[in-house]
Design an enzyme around this catalytic site. Structure first.
Site, mmCIF file in Angstrom:
data_model
loop_
_atom_site.group_PDB
_atom_site.id
_atom_site.type_symbol
_atom_site.label_atom_id
_atom_site.label_comp_id
_atom_site.label_asym_id
_atom_site.label_seq_id
_atom_site.Cartn_x
_atom_site.Cartn_y
_atom_site.Cartn_z
ATOM 1 C CD GLU A 44 -2.522 0.831 2.656
ATOM 2 O OE1 GLU A 44 -3.734 1.851 2.872
ATOM 3 O OE2 GLU A 44 -2.336 0.346 3.449
ATOM 4 C CE LYS A 111 -7.468 1.317 2.996
ATOM 5 N NZ LYS A 111 -5.910 1.468 3.889
ATOM 6 C CB CYS A 147 -4.719 -1.989 3.925
ATOM 7 S SG CYS A 147 -4.054 -2.428 5.561
ATOM 8 C CB SER A 173 -1.210 -4.705 8.098
ATOM 9 O OG SER A 173 -1.826 -5.223 9.071
ATOM 10 N N GLY A 284 22.894 4.545 28.227
ATOM 11 C CA GLY A 284 23.587 4.693 29.703
ATOM 12 C C GLY A 284 23.119 3.180 30.191
ATOM 13 C CG LEU A 285 25.230 -1.099 30.607
ATOM 14 C CD1 LEU A 285 23.945 -1.622 29.769
ATOM 15 C CD2 LEU A 285 26.468 -1.980 29.733
ATOM 16 C CB SER A 286 21.901 1.196 35.167
ATOM 17 O OG SER A 286 20.758 0.220 34.874
ATOM 18 N N GLY A 288 21.176 -2.693 35.548
ATOM 19 C CA GLY A 288 19.683 -2.927 35.760
ATOM 20 C C GLY A 288 19.261 -3.854 34.320
ATOM 21 C CB ILE A 289 16.170 -5.954 34.319
ATOM 22 C CG1 ILE A 289 15.529 -7.020 33.142
ATOM 23 C CG2 ILE A 289 15.156 -5.156 34.553
ATOM 24 C CD1 ILE A 289 16.199 -8.140 32.859
ATOM 25 C CB THR A 391 16.839 2.182 29.287
ATOM 26 O OG1 THR A 391 17.278 3.133 30.689
ATOM 27 C CG2 THR A 391 18.175 2.238 28.515
ATOM 28 C CE LYS A 506 7.711 12.863 35.735
ATOM 29 N NZ LYS A 506 8.249 11.578 36.562
#
Length: 536
Positions: A44, A111, A147, A173, A284-286, A288-289, A391, A506
């Site tokens: 499309e 369409k 579509c 889609s 940034g690598l903390s 954490g997961i 993140t 936010k």
């Protein structure tokens, strides 16, 4: 003689009409010369990419797109080309498909079903068509749809009644979890009811928040899938039709559950970085997961040489976090730096000492730490031309558990639509491919580490409770009464809903992120910031 149809599951760049036309012509010639196809079908609005949003309001853009149809017709012979484009008739704009062959337009379809829900705004731009389209090609009568047409009851049947022996449908889609299976189930039911085979060609690639997963397929008149293209990858494939019926071919398997979500995130990152011209990505690598998962996704999307990480410990960062962050970086083979933030934190708190005199410490001091990290990362992003990946996950974005201009600072939020519990599932899935995230990162309690011995559960319900509440409220639009009636505690529901409602401001300031659930924040869920309505 069989009619060989090529399905061009292709990745286009929205707005780059010249490059898209070049790719269309190249794919058509390849299908003609190498695959010996008689007809090729593109997705499309493939001339301009999808969704082009308010580019569609520009007269110069529409004129260029319409001229492109004639460029394609002039450049390609010996194969029929079915291509999507925004058709301007001098008065109205249509989402159309053109059939080009030997330098002329054999047919044109507008369409009929214009979606205007979720991420779709087609009624903002297009006028709906009201007629089926059937054209003859090599002795076969072929109907066209686009579509949403094949999701609405009646349009397939009407096209079949207009004389079509088979259908071609052009699609853009977008993906969400379970969409591929849902797509096939709904469309095959309609195909079976009409008793007509269908060729479904879907777009592939990432476009801002959206990911298109491809998974193009062919269904026979009985509603059985007899061919399926691969998911999450470009592919030009062919299917033969004999006597109006498709000859069964290879059916690539669909990714299941968490695996499909992981692939969608990888593709979304890859195309956002590539299509916007960044030199790579950093984060940034903390330890954490969340940052561990984003790092793995980024490396899988871009390659280790294009990804950089920064460890930014504070006085509250535990040694285990630093150790795990280093292990993650080393396991994935990326370049990383360690930049402690204490000097910056001390400078800011010293500057503010007189203003803050006589006040208690609260989240203000925690946020200063996050904002110091944001300054470091944005400076590196500016200097290196690399995209800063944030993140934060969907659970955090929902309840405002993130710092404006701190950990929310960045250009792209890959896991913005990934609930916290799914973060763990994705991490386990990635480790099943090769172990890159330390097990203790997955098993220890999550913490922002902005205060002594801090845990997420100090201020939030457990994620096993919070995520199902958020799913019901954010994605399913259930009321507080419905959620409580489902067995959740009043106080947990009230707190979660209050946090969601209060933090819309936010979310409006957060970077775009990849949609993988049925309803993501952003273009999918649009709530007013200033609102007197209270969900509880």
């Amino acid at each position: 003689m069989p009619l060989r149809i090529a399905l061009a599951q292709t990745n286009f760049l929205v707005g780059n009409i010249a490059a898209n036309v070049e790719n269309l012509i190249s794919a058509a010639i390849h299908a003609r010369d190498q695959l010996h196809a008689g007809l090729i079908v593109f997705p499309e609005l493939s001339v301009i990419g999808y969704p082009a949003e308010d580019l569609l309001l520009r007269a110069d853009f529409i004129a260029a797109a319409n001229n492109a149809i004639y460029q394609i017709a002039d450049a390609v012979s010996g194969i029929g080309v079915v291509v999507g484009f925004p058709e301007w008739d001098g008065d109205k704009l249509y989402n159309s498909a053109a059939v080009l062959h030997q330098g002329v337009m054999l047919a044109k379809y507008r369409k009929q079903a214009l979606p205007n829900y979720g991420v779709f705004d087609e009624q903002r731009y297009f006028t709906a068509g009201n007629q089926p389209c059937v054209f003859e090609f090599d002795g076969t009568f072929i109907g066209l749809t686009i579509c949403e047409d094949v999701w609405r009851e009646g349009i397939i049947v009407a096209t079949q009644q207009a004389g079509a022996d088979m259908l071609l449908t052009l699609n853009a889609s977008p993906y969400h979890s379970g969409k591929s299976q849902q797509r096939e189930e709904v469309i095959c039911q309609q195909v079976k009811a009409a008793g007509i085979p269908l060729v479904y060609v879907n777009q592939i690639g990432g476009q801002d928040e959206l990911v298109f997963d491809g998974a193009s397929f062919v269904a026979n008149a009985q509603g059985d899938i007899v061919f399926r293209a691969v998911e999450f990858a470009e592919q030009v494939s062919v299917v033969d039709f004999e006597g109006g019926q498709p000859i069964p071919s290879v059916c690539a398997p669909l990714y299941q559950d968490v695996a499909s979500e992981y692939q969608a995130l990888v593709l979304g990152i890859k195309d956002y970085v590539r299509k916007n011209g960044f030199h790579g990505a950093l984060l940034g690598l903390s330890g954490g997961i969340d940052s561990a998962l984003v790092l793995a996704l980024a490396v899988d999307a871009l390659g280790a040489d294009k990804v950089e990480a920064v460890l930014m410990p504070s006085r509250y960062t535990q040694d285990i976090s630093n150790e795990d962050a280093v292990l993650e970086a080393q396991a994935l083979g990326i370049k990383y730096h360690t930049i402690p933030i204490e000097p910056a934190v001390d400078a800011f708190t010293g500057m503010l000492a007189d203003v803050f005199a006589g006040t208690r410490k609260d989240t203000t001091e925690e946020n200063i730490q996050a904002r110091c990290r944001g300054v470091v990362l944005m400076a590196m992003s500016n200097k290196q031309g690399k995209l800063l990946l944030t993140t934060g996950n969907k659970s955090e974005m929902s309840v405002g558990y993130a710092t404006l201009y701190g950990d929310m600072a960045g250009g792209f939020a890959p896991i913005k639509d990934v609930p916290k519990l799914l973060v763990y599932q994705l991490a386990n899935y990635r480790n099943s491919l090769s172990p890159v995230i330390p097990e203790r990162v997955i098993t220890r309690a999550p913490s922002a580490e902005l205060a002594p011995d801090q845990k997420d559960e100090d201020s939030l319900p457990p994620y096993e409770v919070l995520d199902p509440i958020l799913e019901r409220y954010v994605e399913l639009d259930q009321s507080a009464e419905e959620i409580i009636a489902a067995g959740f505690k009043h106080e947990d529901v009230a707190r979660a809903i209050s946090l969601v409602d209060r933090n819309e401001y936010k979310r409006r300031q957060s970077p775009p992120g990849i949609k993988i659930t049925s309803r993501a924040f952003g273009r999918d869920r649009r709530y007013p910031i200033t609102s007197g309505y209270r969900g509880i």
